[in-house]
Write a protein that holds these residues in place. Structure first.
Motif, PDB file in Angstrom:
ATOM      1  N   GLY A   1       0.816  -1.212   0.000  1.00  0.00           N
ATOM      2  CA  GLY A   1       0.000   0.000   0.000  1.00  0.00           C
ATOM      3  C   GLY A   1       0.843   1.253   0.000  1.00  0.00           C
TER       4      GLY A   1
ATOM      5  N   LEU B   1      -4.392  -4.480   6.388  1.00  0.00           N
ATOM      6  CA  LEU B   1      -5.698  -3.992   5.931  1.00  0.00           C
ATOM      7  C   LEU B   1      -5.581  -2.655   5.195  1.00  0.00           C
TER       8      LEU B   1
ATOM      9  N   ASN C   1      -3.406  -1.930   3.093  1.00  0.00           N
ATOM     10  CA  ASN C   1      -3.098  -2.227   1.694  1.00  0.00           C
ATOM     11  C   ASN C   1      -4.356  -2.210   0.842  1.00  0.00           C
ATOM     12  N   PHE C   2      -5.408  -2.863   1.313  1.00  0.00           N
ATOM     13  CA  PHE C   2      -6.653  -2.940   0.545  1.00  0.00           C
ATOM     14  C   PHE C   2      -7.344  -1.578   0.467  1.00  0.00           C
TER      15      PHE C   2
ATOM     16  N   LEU D   1      -5.428   0.450  -2.158  1.00  0.00           N
ATOM     17  CA  LEU D   1      -5.699  -0.016  -3.522  1.00  0.00           C
ATOM     18  C   LEU D   1      -7.072   0.429  -3.990  1.00  0.00           C
ATOM     19  N   LEU D   2      -8.047   0.376  -3.112  1.00  0.00           N
ATOM     20  CA  LEU D   2      -9.381   0.860  -3.484  1.00  0.00           C
ATOM     21  C   LEU D   2      -9.363   2.368  -3.719  1.00  0.00           C
TER      22      LEU D   2
END
Length: 358
Positions: free
Chosen positions: A90, A153, A155-156, A159-160
């Motif tokens: 991330g 978490l 990281n997600f 990315l979003l």
């Protein structure tokens, strides 16, 4: 069977542990290669040739090793102080997004001198990565929140967020609907080190930073403090060391290195940001840091090894029909083997007699 801590840790064992882990990895994965119906010797020879057997192979290996060096250094710095940063992926993406936001082909960027704009682009990417890791570090120090969970978490979430930006305000109107950012100003792209190759000057930056971090760890007070905090935070605090400050500085340095990896990928390889700019460089950085024993100079060798495996697996897959995913398996097994090898350098296995009195 029980583990008993060794009274002294052999320096020779510490140096030999990565090589033993690699040998064990190749032996274990040989079973999978044979299971796929391919000759093990030829498959490994093709893997070696694909990653290191030609000028083109070396250029591709070094190109892929460049961001891996930076994420490996990022993880090594954080792990050195027992801050388990699993969020380099991330931080890489956020650093790349910040670089494009500053150095993209927009009206404001064109008004600044190229040297100043390049410096601002690098600083923005490193600052974005540093601030992203600063949040989990503060949560750990103030509230005792597990940083493994928070960094993973994040990281997600990042990315979003990047996906939203690439489909929204930062989308290139000339990209034919493809979700990608505007391109960097051409003058901000890193120079090529070899003609007709993708190797760029980001490799020199990564190697220089590895040497600099080695010197910091070896010769500075901050390096001593990081080692002390990582070895025993309570003892370091008892000795008067500012544990919280050292942890926060290490967190910001770690995040900045991962953010720089994103900047280097955009400025050195692609020229713009897409959602597939990283095939897991941040996660692979954990493997590299562990293979290197958290040593900055070892990160260079571990990055080249892992990059060579990833590049060489493509040619091996086409030639003998082994699935390309074997490269990911090799990297994963290498991590597990390194953990076991590191454990055995610090602990010995004791076998107790059956029926021994309690």
């Amino acid at each position: 069977m029980r583990l008993e801590a060794r009274t002294t840790v052999s320096r020779t064992a510490l140096v030999a542990a990565p090589f033993g882990a690699i040998a064990a990895t190749l032996l274990i994965c040989a079973v999978l290669v044979a299971w796929a119906g391919a000759p093990v010797g030829r498959a490994y020879l093709l893997l070696l040739e694909g990653g290191f057997g030609s000028r083109f192979a070396w250029s591709e290996t070094l190109t892929r090793a460049t961001p891996l060096m930076l994420t490996g250094l990022a993880v090594a710095v954080a792990f050195r102080t027992r801050l388990f940063n699993i969020g380099a992926e991330g931080q890489l993406y956020l650093g790349a997004l910040a670089a494009v936001a500053v150095g993209g082909q927009v009206d404001g960027a064109a008004a600044l001198p190229n040297g100043l704009l390049f410096g601002l682009m690098v600083a923005a990417g490193m600052l974005a990565g540093a601030l992203l890791l600063l949040v989990p570090a503060l949560l750990k120090l103030r509230l005792g929140v597990d940083e493994v969970v928070t960094t993973l978490l994040l990281n997600f979430i990042v990315l979003l967020g990047v996906s939203m930006m690439l489909d929204g305000p930062m989308k290139d109107p000339l990209a034919m609907g493809w979700p990608q950012s505007v391109a960097l100003v051409p003058e901000l792209e890193l120079t090529r080190l070899l003609e007709r190759s993708r190797v760029h000057s980001g490799l020199l930056i990564a190697v220089a930073l590895a040497v600099l971090l080695w010197a910091v760890n070896r010769f500075t007070v901050f390096g001593l403090q990081m080692r002390a905090v990582g070895a025993n935070a309570r003892a370091a605090a008892f000795a008067g060391m500012p544990v919280a400050r050292v942890t926060l500085l290490a967190a910001m340095l770690s995040g900045a290195l991962a953010g720089l990896a994103g900047v280097v990928e955009v400025a050195g390889r692609t020229g713009y940001l897409t959602l597939d700019i990283s095939p897991g460089y941040g996660y692979t950085g954990v493997v590299i840091a562990m293979l290197a024993g958290l040593h900055p100079m070892g990160v260079i060798a571990a990055s080249v090894f892992v990059a060579g495996v990833l590049v060489g697996a493509d040619g091996m897959s086409r030639a003998v029909g082994v699935p390309n995913a074997i490269a990911d398996v090799i990297v994963a097994v290498a991590l597990l083997a390194m953990l076991v090898a590191t454990m055995l350098t610090r602990y010995r296995v004791r076998l107790d007699r059956i029926g021994r009195a309690a």
